[in-house]
Design a protein around this motif. Structure first.
Motif, short mmCIF file in Angstrom:
data_model
loop_
_atom_site.label_atom_id
_atom_site.label_comp_id
_atom_site.label_asym_id
_atom_site.label_seq_id
_atom_site.Cartn_x
_atom_site.Cartn_y
_atom_site.Cartn_z
N SER A 338 0.82 -1.22 0.00
CA SER A 338 0.00 0.00 0.00
C SER A 338 0.85 1.26 0.00
O SER A 338 0.56 2.22 -0.73
N GLY A 339 1.91 1.28 0.81
CA GLY A 339 2.76 2.47 0.89
C GLY A 339 3.47 2.75 -0.41
O GLY A 339 3.43 3.88 -0.93
N SER A 340 4.13 1.74 -0.99
CA SER A 340 4.89 1.95 -2.23
C SER A 340 3.97 2.25 -3.41
O SER A 340 4.36 2.93 -4.35
N ALA A 341 2.74 1.73 -3.37
CA ALA A 341 1.79 1.97 -4.45
C ALA A 341 1.00 3.25 -4.26
O ALA A 341 0.23 3.65 -5.14
N GLY A 342 1.18 3.92 -3.10
CA GLY A 342 0.43 5.13 -2.83
C GLY A 342 -1.06 4.86 -2.66
O GLY A 342 -1.90 5.70 -2.98
N TRP A 343 -1.39 3.68 -2.13
CA TRP A 343 -2.79 3.28 -2.03
C TRP A 343 -3.50 3.95 -0.86
O TRP A 343 -3.02 3.90 0.27
N LYS A 344 -4.64 4.55 -1.12
CA LYS A 344 -5.43 5.21 -0.09
C LYS A 344 -6.84 4.65 0.04
O LYS A 344 -7.61 5.08 0.90
N GLY A 345 -7.19 3.72 -0.84
CA GLY A 345 -8.53 3.14 -0.80
C GLY A 345 -9.37 3.55 -1.99
O GLY A 345 -9.01 4.43 -2.77
N GLY A 346 -10.52 2.88 -2.13
CA GLY A 346 -11.45 3.20 -3.20
C GLY A 346 -11.73 2.01 -4.10
O GLY A 346 -11.13 0.95 -3.97
N GLY A 347 -12.65 2.19 -5.04
CA GLY A 347 -13.00 1.14 -5.98
C GLY A 347 -14.02 0.17 -5.43
O GLY A 347 -14.69 0.45 -4.42
N GLY A 348 -14.13 -0.97 -6.04
CA GLY A 348 -15.10 -1.97 -5.60
C GLY A 348 -14.88 -3.27 -6.35
O GLY A 348 -14.05 -3.37 -7.25
N PHE A 349 -15.65 -4.30 -5.96
CA PHE A 349 -15.59 -5.58 -6.65
C PHE A 349 -16.95 -6.24 -6.55
O PHE A 349 -17.80 -5.85 -5.74
N ARG A 350 -17.17 -7.25 -7.40
CA ARG A 350 -18.40 -8.02 -7.38
C ARG A 350 -18.11 -9.45 -6.97
O ARG A 350 -17.13 -10.04 -7.43
N PHE A 351 -18.99 -10.00 -6.15
CA PHE A 351 -18.82 -11.37 -5.65
C PHE A 351 -19.85 -12.26 -6.35
O PHE A 351 -21.04 -11.95 -6.36
N TYR A 352 -19.38 -13.36 -6.92
CA TYR A 352 -20.26 -14.30 -7.61
C TYR A 352 -20.08 -15.70 -7.04
O TYR A 352 -18.96 -16.09 -6.68
N ARG A 353 -21.16 -16.45 -6.97
CA ARG A 353 -21.09 -17.89 -6.72
C ARG A 353 -21.38 -18.60 -8.02
O ARG A 353 -22.34 -18.26 -8.70
N LEU A 354 -20.57 -19.57 -8.35
CA LEU A 354 -20.72 -20.28 -9.62
C LEU A 354 -22.03 -21.06 -9.61
O LEU A 354 -22.29 -21.87 -8.72
N GLY A 355 -22.86 -20.80 -10.60
CA GLY A 355 -24.14 -21.48 -10.72
C GLY A 355 -24.00 -22.81 -11.43
O GLY A 355 -22.89 -23.30 -11.68
N PRO A 356 -25.13 -23.43 -11.78
CA PRO A 356 -25.07 -24.71 -12.49
C PRO A 356 -24.45 -24.52 -13.87
O PRO A 356 -24.57 -23.45 -14.47
N PRO A 357 -23.80 -25.52 -14.40
CA PRO A 357 -23.17 -25.39 -15.72
C PRO A 357 -24.22 -25.22 -16.80
O PRO A 357 -25.38 -25.63 -16.66
N VAL A 358 -23.83 -24.60 -17.90
CA VAL A 358 -24.73 -24.40 -19.03
C VAL A 358 -25.15 -25.74 -19.62
O VAL A 358 -26.28 -25.93 -20.04
N PHE A 359 -24.23 -26.71 -19.63
CA PHE A 359 -24.48 -27.98 -20.29
C PHE A 359 -24.60 -29.10 -19.27
O PHE A 359 -23.93 -29.12 -18.24
#
Length: 478
Positions: A338-359
């Motif tokens: 975090s220090g070397s990258a100058g990271w201060k926070g922010g952004g986001g992500f999405r969480f998925y659970r793998l559903g049944p297969p298509v086939f």
């Protein structure tokens, strides 16, 4: 994107959307060390390990971009076999390097010979292209110590540190054999067997810009001033000492700070190791994939470095550890890089659970699959390209002079049996309207997937339509 589920099935599900789009793949698969971790069964038989890694590498290869690269952490238990497998899957000509990472800085006296390193094996989709796009690594302080601050400039001045580079080159070139007069009045000529490294007009430009160093007394042979801030970095090499890429004690401390001292992930990787890989292989905005996400290090580092990422983890700790770790990153967590990258926070992500297969087991589509998912699979099977459609039209797109359409799941708003999922003159007219909007001059063939067709063979032939019936003509990718 964080996905909880079996990584083999998850990679298959990602293929229709991300084939050829991942700039950097990093994986840290089980090492088959005949020891058991809480999260992984790492006590696989050798043949089982080979059978596990091979199909995953094939899918990862198809996800890799033309200028992309794959980096695999491994040790001596399976490292040589991994090399043979990757030669087969990617091609021997696509091998880049087998980097040696010094994972320990202190000795251990338990084995016959102390285990101090692991490997990071690298292949590129197109090695020559990768050579052009890969980044150099920044100088560490030991390498940069030759750049001094003799003018005692402010710490915030990017030109505070510099060194003088020799201004001569080997050989004789008539237009690079001129006399140079130092500030002291001393006249300099190139040494015997050498010439100046530039023509006189270029030298005069540097002199006017105060980019020539004459020594402390102002009478030395001229050298060109090079500022540390102008150094692009060094070409990466295969020796990665712990001072540059971190070590296992460092990564354990990072994990303990994040999850508590009672959590062990077997062989955690330090954030600095992943940072080094992503710095070489990617730029901000590029897509990174880790299908053995473990404790979430790759995703956390990619987030801090401004890369997009997909992480896949099948264990419950995808929810209990990976997701909370990414949330801490978003909140501005200051561990790791975090220090070397100058990271201060922010952004986001999405969480998925793998559903049944298509086939299903027989390779046919399941009846409850949503239109966009099936559309992506059909588009990919027909074009071998990922799909970018929105799923609001039966027209999937036009590729290589052929249009592709899907009548499925009431895409036209007609939910009745045999309604909007059937190719009729009415549904064909709607497809033709969408084609005209996308490409007014299109006059090529059309492939339509649907439950059935009510158009005669003569009409299909005249309209240059290939009809394929769902679910029977929709096949899983081998």
């Amino acid at each position: 994107m964080l996905i909880q589920g079996d990584n083999l099935e998850a990679l298959k599900a990602l293929l229709p959307f991300y084939a050829g789009r991942v700039k950097c793949i990093y994986i840290d698969p089980p090492y088959n060390t005949r020891s058991a971790f809480e999260q992984y069964d790492d006590n696989l038989e050798h043949t089982q390990w080979l059978a596990m890694i091979w199909p995953r590498l094939e899918l990862l290869r198809d996800l890799l971009a033309e200028d992309g690269s794959i980096w695999v952490s491994i040790d001596d238990h399976e490292g040589h076999y991994l090399k043979v497998i990757m030669d087969e899957v990617f091609g021997r000509s696509r091998f880049i390097a087998n980097n040696v990472w010094q994972k320990r800085y202190s000795r251990e006296n338990r084995g016959s010979i102390g285990d101090a390193h692991e490997y990071v094996t690298v292949y590129a989709q197109e090695p020559e292209l990768f050579k052009k796009v890969r980044n150099r690594v920044p100088l560490n302080e030991e390498q940069a110590k030759i750049y001094k601050n003799p003018d005692n400039r402010s710490e915030t001045d990017p030109r505070k540190r510099w060194r003088g580079l020799p201004m001569t080159a080997q050989g004789y070139r008539p237009n690079q054999m001129y006399e140079i007069v130092a500030p002291s009045g001393r006249v300099h000529r190139p040494p015997e067997g050498r010439c100046w490294s530039m023509i006189e007009p270029e030298f005069l430009k540097l002199k006017a810009a105060n980019r020539i160093y004459w020594g402390k007394n102002g009478d030395s042979q001229p050298s060109v001033i090079r500022f540390l801030s102008e150094v692009e970095g060094l070409v990466p090499w295969t020796w990665w000492p712990h001072s540059d890429a971190g070590h296992t004690d460092e990564s354990k401390k990072e994990a303990n700070e994040l999850f508590g001292s009672d959590v062990s992930f077997g062989t955690p990787k330090p954030e600095r190791l992943i940072e080094r890989i992503l710095r070489i292989a990617t730029n901000p905005g590029d897509l990174v994939l880790d299908s053995f996400l473990g404790s979430g290090t790759t995703a956390a580092v990619a987030h801090k470095m401004g890369r997009r990422y997909i992480g896949i983890e099948m264990g419950e700790h995808a929810r209990t550890h990976c997701a909370p770790r990414l949330q801490k990153v978003i909140d501005g967590e200051q561990g790791g890089i975090s220090g070397s990258a100058g990271w201060k926070g922010g952004g986001g992500f999405r969480f998925y659970r793998l559903g049944p297969p298509v086939f299903d087991e027989e390779g046919h589509i399941r009846q409850d699959i949503r239109f966009p998912v099936l559309a992506a699979h059909i588009w990919f099977s027909e074009t071998d390209r990922p799909w970018d459609g929105s799923g609001d039209s039966p027209l999937l797109g036009i590729e290589d002079g052929r249009a592709h359409a899907l009548l499925y799941n009431g895409i036209l708003g007609d939910k009745r049996p045999g309604g909007g999922n059937v190719l009729t003159r009415a549904t064909l007219a709607l497809i033709r309207e969408d084609i005209a909007k996308l490409a007014p001059d299109f006059d090529g063939p059309l492939t339509v997937y649907g439950e059935q067709s009510r158009l005669t063979p003569a009409t299909l032939d005249r309209e240059r339509i290939t009809f394929k019936q769902t679910p029977y003509d929709v096949k899983a990718r081998a």
